[in-house]
Write an enzyme that holds these catalytic residues in place. Structure first.
Site, mmCIF file in Angstrom:
data_model
loop_
_atom_site.group_PDB
_atom_site.id
_atom_site.type_symbol
_atom_site.label_atom_id
_atom_site.label_comp_id
_atom_site.label_asym_id
_atom_site.label_seq_id
_atom_site.Cartn_x
_atom_site.Cartn_y
_atom_site.Cartn_z
ATOM 1 N N HIS A 67 -6.890 -6.047 1.768
ATOM 2 C CA HIS A 67 -5.763 -5.476 2.513
ATOM 3 C C HIS A 67 -5.217 -6.558 3.438
ATOM 4 O O HIS A 67 -5.989 -7.257 4.116
ATOM 5 C CB HIS A 67 -6.223 -4.320 3.401
ATOM 6 N N ASP A 93 0.852 -1.192 0.000
ATOM 7 C CA ASP A 93 0.000 0.000 0.000
ATOM 8 C C ASP A 93 0.891 1.246 0.000
ATOM 9 O O ASP A 93 1.886 1.315 0.717
ATOM 10 C CB ASP A 93 -0.908 -0.006 1.244
ATOM 11 N N GLN A 141 -14.779 2.075 0.889
ATOM 12 C CA GLN A 141 -13.932 1.741 -0.259
ATOM 13 C C GLN A 141 -13.583 2.999 -1.049
ATOM 14 O O GLN A 141 -14.458 3.839 -1.311
ATOM 15 C CB GLN A 141 -14.672 0.738 -1.167
ATOM 16 N N ASN A 144 -12.836 -3.555 2.066
ATOM 17 C CA ASN A 144 -13.823 -2.475 2.112
ATOM 18 C C ASN A 144 -14.723 -2.607 0.885
ATOM 19 O O ASN A 144 -14.228 -2.771 -0.236
ATOM 20 C CB ASN A 144 -13.119 -1.119 2.125
ATOM 21 N N HIS A 149 -10.036 -5.573 -3.670
ATOM 22 C CA HIS A 149 -8.709 -5.858 -3.116
ATOM 23 C C HIS A 149 -8.852 -6.285 -1.665
ATOM 24 O O HIS A 149 -9.738 -5.825 -0.960
ATOM 25 C CB HIS A 149 -7.781 -4.655 -3.237
#
Ligand code: AMP
Ligand code: ZN
Length: 115
Positions: free
Chosen positions: A101, A30, A93, A86, A99
């Site tokens: 995390h 990230d 989101q 999310n 995706h």
């Protein structure tokens, strides 16, 4: 999706700090980490969010869940990690390409504060 950020990363058009890649998924750190280790596991297939997941995606999503702990261990998260997906504006989101995390390595607070 030509203008989707994570599609562009998956195609190699935008640089990332890659953790893993195979034919179906890519994982990368990230850009604004929430903990010492924070990376994302992303399907190469554009799916806007988990809300768009259908029966066709069962094996892809299953593979991602099985891959997540392997990648987490490779990143040094031997004691565990948090996975977050999310979904939609109501789920916070920001990037509308599904995706997962994978977060850990620090003091991970309770996910939802009560009271
Ligand atoms: P979400 O709120 O679940 O949609 O998460 C989007 C995440 O993408 C955030 O944690 C961002 O820090 C991260 N992000 C945004 N742009 C990039 C990028 N170019 N490379 C890596 N991560 C990014
Ligand atoms: Zn996309």
């Amino acid at each position: 999706m030509s203008d989707c950020l994570f599609c562009k990363i998956a195609r190699g058009e935008i640089p990332c700090r890659k953790v893993y890649e195979d034919g179906e998924v890519v994982a990368f750190h990230d850009i604004n980490p929430a903990a010492p280790v924070h990376f994302m596991l992303v399907p190469k297939l554009h799916l806007a969010s988990l809300a768009e997941a259908e029966d066709d995606h069962v094996s892809l999503l299953g593979r991602m869940l099985v891959l997540a702990p392997k990648l987490a261990r490779e990143q040094g998260l031997e004691n565990g990690f948090r996975t977050v997906i999310n979904t939609g504006k109501g789920g916070g989101q920001e990037v509308f390409h599904l995706h997962i995390h994978i977060i850990g390595g620090g003091n991970i607070p309770p996910m939802v504060r009560r009271g």
